[in-house]
Structures are given as structure tokens and as C-alpha cells.
Design a protein around this motif. Structure first.
Motif, PDB file in Angstrom:
ATOM      1  N   LEU A 392       0.811  -1.223   0.000  1.00  0.00           N
ATOM      2  CA  LEU A 392       0.000   0.000   0.000  1.00  0.00           C
ATOM      3  C   LEU A 392       0.841   1.268   0.000  1.00  0.00           C
ATOM      4  CD1 LEU A 392      -3.033  -0.755   2.338  1.00  0.00           C
ATOM      5  CD2 LEU A 392      -3.088  -0.184  -0.068  1.00  0.00           C
ATOM      6  N   ASN A 393       1.989   1.252   0.656  1.00  0.00           N
ATOM      7  CA  ASN A 393       2.817   2.444   0.687  1.00  0.00           C
ATOM      8  C   ASN A 393       3.323   2.827  -0.700  1.00  0.00           C
ATOM      9  OD1 ASN A 393       2.889   3.668   3.179  1.00  0.00           O
ATOM     10  ND2 ASN A 393       4.340   2.197   4.038  1.00  0.00           N
ATOM     11  N   ARG A 394       3.442   1.841  -1.563  1.00  0.00           N
ATOM     12  CA  ARG A 394       3.879   2.113  -2.928  1.00  0.00           C
ATOM     13  C   ARG A 394       2.722   2.605  -3.786  1.00  0.00           C
ATOM     14  NH1 ARG A 394       8.872   0.182  -4.312  1.00  0.00           N
ATOM     15  NH2 ARG A 394       9.923  -1.116  -2.751  1.00  0.00           N
ATOM     16  N   SER A 395       1.589   1.918  -3.694  1.00  0.00           N
ATOM     17  CA  SER A 395       0.452   2.311  -4.538  1.00  0.00           C
ATOM     18  C   SER A 395      -0.829   1.669  -4.038  1.00  0.00           C
ATOM     19  CB  SER A 395       0.696   1.897  -5.998  1.00  0.00           C
ATOM     20  OG  SER A 395      -0.463   2.101  -6.774  1.00  0.00           O
ATOM     21  N   ARG A 396      -1.834   2.493  -3.743  1.00  0.00           N
ATOM     22  CA  ARG A 396      -3.153   1.974  -3.398  1.00  0.00           C
ATOM     23  C   ARG A 396      -3.780   1.315  -4.626  1.00  0.00           C
ATOM     24  NH1 ARG A 396      -0.813   4.182   1.094  1.00  0.00           N
ATOM     25  NH2 ARG A 396      -2.215   5.451   2.356  1.00  0.00           N
ATOM     26  N   ARG A 397      -3.681   1.981  -5.754  1.00  0.00           N
ATOM     27  CA  ARG A 397      -4.369   1.515  -6.964  1.00  0.00           C
ATOM     28  C   ARG A 397      -3.821   0.171  -7.447  1.00  0.00           C
ATOM     29  NH1 ARG A 397      -4.404   5.683 -11.782  1.00  0.00           N
ATOM     30  NH2 ARG A 397      -2.163   5.457 -11.457  1.00  0.00           N
ATOM     31  N   ILE A 398      -2.503   0.058  -7.551  1.00  0.00           N
ATOM     32  CA  ILE A 398      -1.910  -1.190  -8.041  1.00  0.00           C
ATOM     33  C   ILE A 398      -2.165  -2.329  -7.065  1.00  0.00           C
ATOM     34  CG2 ILE A 398       0.223  -2.326  -8.725  1.00  0.00           C
ATOM     35  CD1 ILE A 398      -0.826  -0.210 -10.684  1.00  0.00           C
ATOM     36  N   SER A 399      -2.134  -2.031  -5.775  1.00  0.00           N
ATOM     37  CA  SER A 399      -2.404  -3.072  -4.781  1.00  0.00           C
ATOM     38  C   SER A 399      -3.826  -3.603  -4.931  1.00  0.00           C
ATOM     39  CB  SER A 399      -2.202  -2.513  -3.373  1.00  0.00           C
ATOM     40  OG  SER A 399      -0.870  -2.112  -3.168  1.00  0.00           O
ATOM     41  N   GLN A 400      -4.786  -2.684  -5.039  1.00  0.00           N
ATOM     42  CA  GLN A 400      -6.181  -3.094  -5.209  1.00  0.00           C
ATOM     43  C   GLN A 400      -6.352  -3.932  -6.462  1.00  0.00           C
ATOM     44  OE1 GLN A 400      -9.354  -1.411  -3.213  1.00  0.00           O
ATOM     45  NE2 GLN A 400      -9.424  -3.591  -3.595  1.00  0.00           N
ATOM     46  N   LEU A 401      -5.772  -3.472  -7.542  1.00  0.00           N
ATOM     47  CA  LEU A 401      -5.882  -4.164  -8.831  1.00  0.00           C
ATOM     48  C   LEU A 401      -5.286  -5.572  -8.760  1.00  0.00           C
ATOM     49  CD1 LEU A 401      -4.958  -2.508 -12.237  1.00  0.00           C
ATOM     50  CD2 LEU A 401      -4.054  -4.747 -11.649  1.00  0.00           C
ATOM     51  N   SER A 441      -9.304  -5.388   2.624  1.00  0.00           N
ATOM     52  CA  SER A 441      -8.602  -4.487   3.540  1.00  0.00           C
ATOM     53  C   SER A 441      -8.268  -3.168   2.841  1.00  0.00           C
ATOM     54  CB  SER A 441      -7.313  -5.140   4.042  1.00  0.00           C
ATOM     55  OG  SER A 441      -7.584  -6.273   4.833  1.00  0.00           O
ATOM     56  N   ILE A 442      -7.878  -3.258   1.596  1.00  0.00           N
ATOM     57  CA  ILE A 442      -7.459  -2.072   0.849  1.00  0.00           C
ATOM     58  C   ILE A 442      -8.636  -1.168   0.526  1.00  0.00           C
ATOM     59  CG2 ILE A 442      -6.455  -1.290  -1.340  1.00  0.00           C
ATOM     60  CD1 ILE A 442      -4.789  -3.909  -1.280  1.00  0.00           C
ATOM     61  N   VAL A 443      -9.789  -1.745   0.200  1.00  0.00           N
ATOM     62  CA  VAL A 443     -10.908  -0.921  -0.262  1.00  0.00           C
ATOM     63  C   VAL A 443     -11.397   0.014   0.839  1.00  0.00           C
ATOM     64  CG1 VAL A 443     -12.886  -2.422   0.317  1.00  0.00           C
ATOM     65  CG2 VAL A 443     -12.959  -1.008  -1.740  1.00  0.00           C
ATOM     66  N   TYR A 444     -11.268  -0.372   2.103  1.00  0.00           N
ATOM     67  CA  TYR A 444     -11.625   0.522   3.206  1.00  0.00           C
ATOM     68  C   TYR A 444     -10.729   1.765   3.190  1.00  0.00           C
ATOM     69  CZ  TYR A 444     -14.828  -2.584   5.745  1.00  0.00           C
ATOM     70  OH  TYR A 444     -15.903  -3.345   6.124  1.00  0.00           O
TER      71      TYR A 444
END
Length: 529
Positions: A392-401, A441-444
Motif C-alpha cells: 500500500l505504501n507504494r500504490s493503493r491503486r496497483i495493490s487493489q488491482l 482491507s485495501i478498499v476501506y
């Protein structure tokens, strides 16, 4: 001072007083403790609604099926088998230890009395109210009604929290949860039980959403991701702990009481749970917000000096000049960029919960010990949530994807594995559970950072409503298995892949300040363009 010539954002205030100091850490203790009991309420139906092996006994001896001691240790018996169609000569130990399969002459109802195995469960909702055969659908309906309670709670308490504050709704939710949860343990019939569970579902949404938002609004941008994941860990711990509690308590009423009654201990939250200073600012309660900021700074060991107070006051003065109109859920889709982001986030909430509970609430399908499977599924949550700390510290978007794609592909691959390779199918399902847990976890965190303060609770509430719609539908998806064995996993595979593709159209929020107004969202879009 460096900040005196421009508007000071609330995130800068948090940095000045400590983005995750002693004040915030204490707040997260209060936020995280209820998560254990939220997990209990969310997943207890795996045990209270379990269907033990069962057979029908005739109303009285001598009518073709005498009263006999039955061996229920073989769990492969079909659920609607009836002893009324078995000849007396067949009723011996060797035959009863074999699976009894349904035939075209096997009745779907029992004119006598259902006999349930007590090898695993002393009692469940199913055994108490005979929810098998023609009544089996009531069990699925009850699960969907509970999920519908989550949906109603997300909508109702999301709007109420924006009006009356996060803290007040959390307190109301905790109080109602313990009252109706304990009441469910004494329900005189199935319909009252379902009604009480519906209200419990509403309170779960009230607590889980507002606790997360309260913590997010008090935490600095650098620590916000870590704080959000900590909350999820406690839910995962409750997931694992439930397996042990249910193993020790095999009676459903006692189990329901044990997971509900400790909620009375949260009465002390009236004195320790703080309000959201960010919400107070957005609702023109500036002096109260400033008092809370001073208190937090003092607890964090960073008391405000005169220059700091002047800077905070400048933020208050700017807030007073801003548009005072009340925001509604319509503001989530009124402007172009806000509309695009909202609709995508709503779908991500839907698909995450659809697949998460689709896999979590049907663990008996794996054919393993139900307590062991529950514990394994809970243990998977820990590394799934831990890995998000590194991504997540690197990228919210890429992690979610990436995690949505992992979950979707793993579920789809199960349809190509032969049924006799159950270990491989189970392993793939665990990978799917891993991916969807991380994604959930990420979507929150992602949602809290995408929605501006003035409509953040409305946005989270609507997102949670869409999530609960996924929860309502997830038990129904398994009914597709009657027409096609692989249909549920196809749905659980394709939906996350669609969500993964849509995530590419969302902005990156890592290491960025929370937007406070809709204009902040639209202007950010213009600058990125």
C-alpha cells in the motif's frame, strides 16, 4: 511562519500534533477491541446454522420404521433421506453405516420427527426448528436477511453519522448490538431469531464503518494505511478465535450468548471514546474541535504554542467562510470526477464482500472438519492483511488491482480441477480467499482517501451498502450450483477480474492529503489531466 501565508489543511494540523501519537494509539485500542466481536457476529452462522446428518423417524413404533439407535457418524448421508421408505430388514448396523441416497420415492417432508446427529453439534438453529428438506430454504433466507440488515445499517447509520457524529453512532451501535445479540440467544422461534439477527446486522454496520472512519480522520496521512490494517487484524483474530469458542460450545444458544454478552463491557466507551475533530470542523463546531486538537497535542507530548494555535485558528476562519450547505448522497454523483470514482468504488465494495462471504460462509463444502477449516480460513487472513503493509505504501491503486486479479484467477482455476483432486481445489480456494481478504482491507483505506470529508461518511455508507448487497446475494449464488456445479466459482472469478480492470480508472492516493471538499476532488482531476 511558513504556513501563515496559505490555508493550513487538517492533515498539516495532525502532523503538527502527531499523526499517530499516544492519543491515536489509544483511540485505536478502543476501535479495535469491538472488531473481535464483530467477526463473531458476522461468521457465527457457520456454526449456529450448520446442518448435521439427519434422518426421519416415524411417529410411533410399528408403522414400518421402528425406533432404533442410529449411527450418524457417516456425514455422507443425503440431507432429505427418510427411514420411512426403508424396509425393516434393512435397518441393521452395517446398512446404517453406509450412505443412504435419495431416490425418486424418497419424500421431501417428514411425517414423524427428524433425528439429528449429535456427533459434532449438540444443537443448531437447524436442529431446533427442523430447517431441512422443504424448510431448508428458510436457513438461506435467514442468512440473506441478516446480510440485508448490514445493508440497511450501512445506509441508515452512514447518514446519521454525518449528521450526529461518528462517536454517537458507534455508542448506539454497541449498545443495540449487545441487547439484540443476547435477545437472539433466547428467541422463542425462528422468525423472531431472524428479526433479532437483522437488527444485529444493522449494528455491525454502524460500528464497523464509523469506527474505521473515526480512526482515519484522526490519523496522519503517513500512518493512515498502517492504522487501517491494524483494525483488520483484530477482525481476523476474531475470525480465528471463533473456531475455538465454537469448538468448546456446541449448543447454538449458549454460543450466541457467549459472543454477545461481553458487549456490556463497552459501556465505558461513553467516557473514553473521542469525537472526530475533522467532523466537528466540517459541521461548524470549531471551538469544540480546537479543544480536542489541544487535548490530542498535549497527550502526544506536542502541546500547541501561540503560533500553532494561530495557524489552527486560520483553518477555522477559512472553514467558516466556506459553503455551509448540507451535503447528501446525491453529491457523490453530482459532478463528473466524483461520479466516476464513486461508481467504481461502489462496485469494488460489492464484489469484495460478494466473494469474501461467498467463500467464508460455505466452508462445509470443502469436506474437512468445520472447526479446522474455519481456523485455516482465519489464519489466511493474517498474511493477507500483512502483505498489504508492504504494497500500500507504494500504490493503493496497483495493490487493489493486483489482489482482485489474484482472487478472480484463483477462483476461476478451480473449475478446471477434477473433483477428485479436492486438495488442489481447496488450495486454490485458499489463494482466492487470500487475494479477496487483502483486497477487502485495501478498499476501506482507498475509499476513505477518495471521498472528501463533507461526504466521506455518506460515501463509505453507500459503499458499505453495495458491499452488503453482495453479502445478501452471496448465499443465493450457491443455489446456481444446482444447475451447474462450477457456476458459483465462475461468478466469484469473473466479478473480481472486472473490478480489477475498473480500478485502473481510479486516482492514486498514497501519501496524499485527504480531500475535504468536492471541489478538492474535481480540482485534483484537473491538475492530473
Amino acid at each position: 511562519m511558513a504556513f501563515q501565508d496559505r490555508k493550513m489543511s487538517f492533515d498539516e494540523v495532525l502532523d503538527r500534533i502527531g499523526g499517530f501519537g499516544r492519543f491515536q494509539k489509544t483511540l485505536y485500542v478502543w476501535i479495535c477491541l469491538p472488531q473481535i466481536f464483530l467477526a463473531f457476529h458476522m461468521l457465527v452462522s457457520v456454526f449456529t446454522g450448520a446442518v448435521p446428518p439427519h434422518l426421519c423417524r416415524s411417529p410411533q413404533p410399528g408403522d414400518g420404521a421402528p425406533w432404533l439407535g442410529l449411527n450418524y457418524s457417516n456425514a455422507s448421508w443425503e440431507t432429505c433421506s427418510s427411514l420411512q421408505n426403508v424396509q425393516p430388514s434393512q435397518l441393521n448396523h452395517s446398512n446404517l453405516s453406509l450412505p443412504i441416497r435419495e431416490s425418486s420415492t424418497t419424500p421431501k417432508s417428514c411425517n414423524g420427527e427428524w433425528e439429528f446427529s449429535k456427533d459434532v453439534f449438540l444443537s443448531t438453529v437447524i436442529t431446533e426448528w427442523d430447517l431441512v428438506c422443504e424448510n431448508a430454504m428458510l436457513n438461506h433466507i435467514g442468512s440473506s436477511i441478516y446480510m440485508f440488515g448490514l445493508l440497511v445499517g450501512a445506509v441508515m447509520f452512514g447518514a446519521l453519522a454525518d449528521k450526529y457524529g461518528r462517536r454517537n453512532i458507534i455508542l448506539i451501535g454497541l449498545a443495540a448490538q449487545v441487547i439484540f445479540g443476547v435477545g437472539a440467544a433466547f428467541a422463542p422461534n425462528f422468525y423472531i431469531y431472524v428479526m433479532l439477527r437483522f437488527v444485529v446486522g444493522m449494528t455491525v454496520s454502524a460500528v464497523i464503518i464509523n469506527a474505521f472512519v473515526l480512526g482515519t480522520e484522526w490519523t496522519g496521512p503517513k500512518q493512515r494505511m498502517l492504522a487501517g490494517v491494524i483494525t483488520d487484524y483484530f477482525f481476523g483474530f476474531g475470525y480465528i478465535l471463533l473456531a475455538g469458542v465454537a469448538y468448546l460450545i456446541r449448543d447454538w444458544r449458549q454460543l450466541q450468548l457467549v459472543i454477545s454478552a461481553p458487549g456490556f463491557l463497552f459501556l465505558f466507551y461513553i467516557w473514553v471514546l473521542p469525537k472526530s475533530a475533522r467532523w466537528l470542523m466540517a459541521n461548524q463546531k470549531h471551538e469544540e474541535a480546537l479543544d480536542l486538537i489541544r487535548k490530542a497535542a498535549l497527550i502526544n507530548g506536542k502541546p500547541l504554542d501561540d503560533d500553532d494555535i494561530e495557524l489552527c485558528q486560520s483553518l477555522i476562519n477559512v472553514e467558516k467562510l466556506e459553503d455551509q450547505r448540507k451535503y447528501t448522497v446525491l453529491d457523490l454523483v453530482r459532478t463528473p470526477r466524483m461520479r466516476k470514482q464513486s461508481l467504481i468504488i461502489f462496485y469494488l465494495w460489492f464484489v469484495n464482500v460478494l466473494v469474501y462471504y461467498g467463500l467464508s460462509l460455505n466452508i462445509s463444502d470443502f469436506g474437512m472438519n468445520i472447526y479446522l477449516t474455519q481456523m485455516i480460513f482465519g489464519l489466511v487472513e493474517m498474511p493477507a492483511r500483512a502483505v498489504t503493509l508492504f504494497t500500500l505504501n507504494r500504490s493503493r491503486r496497483i495493490s487493489q488491482l493486483a489482489f482482485l486479479a489474484t482472487a478472480g484467477l484463483a477462483c476461476l482455476l478451480t473449475i478446471f480441477v477434477p473433483d477428485d483432486l479436492s486438495v488442489v481445489r481447496t488450495a486454490l480456494a485458499m489463494v482466492g480467499k487470500f487475494g479477496i481478504t487483502a483486497s477487502l482491507s485495501i478498499v476501506y483505506i482507498y475509499s476513505a482517501e477518495l471521498f472528501p470529508t463533507v461526504i466521506r461518511q455518506n460515501g463509505i455508507g453507500m459503499g458499505s451498502m453495495c458491499a452488503r448487497a453482495g453479502g445478501v446475494i452471496s448465499p443465493i449464488i450457491y443455489l446456481l450450483g444446482k444447475s451447474s456445479h462450477h457456476a458459483p466459482m465462475v461468478v466469484f472469478g469473473l466479478c473480481p477480474l472486472i473490478g480489477s480492470a475498473l480500478t485502473m480508472f481510479l486516482p492514486e492516493t498514497a501519501h496524499k492529503s485527504l480531500p475535504d471538499s468536492i471541489e478538492d476532488v474535481e480540482c485534483t482531476g484537473d491538475s492530473e489531466a
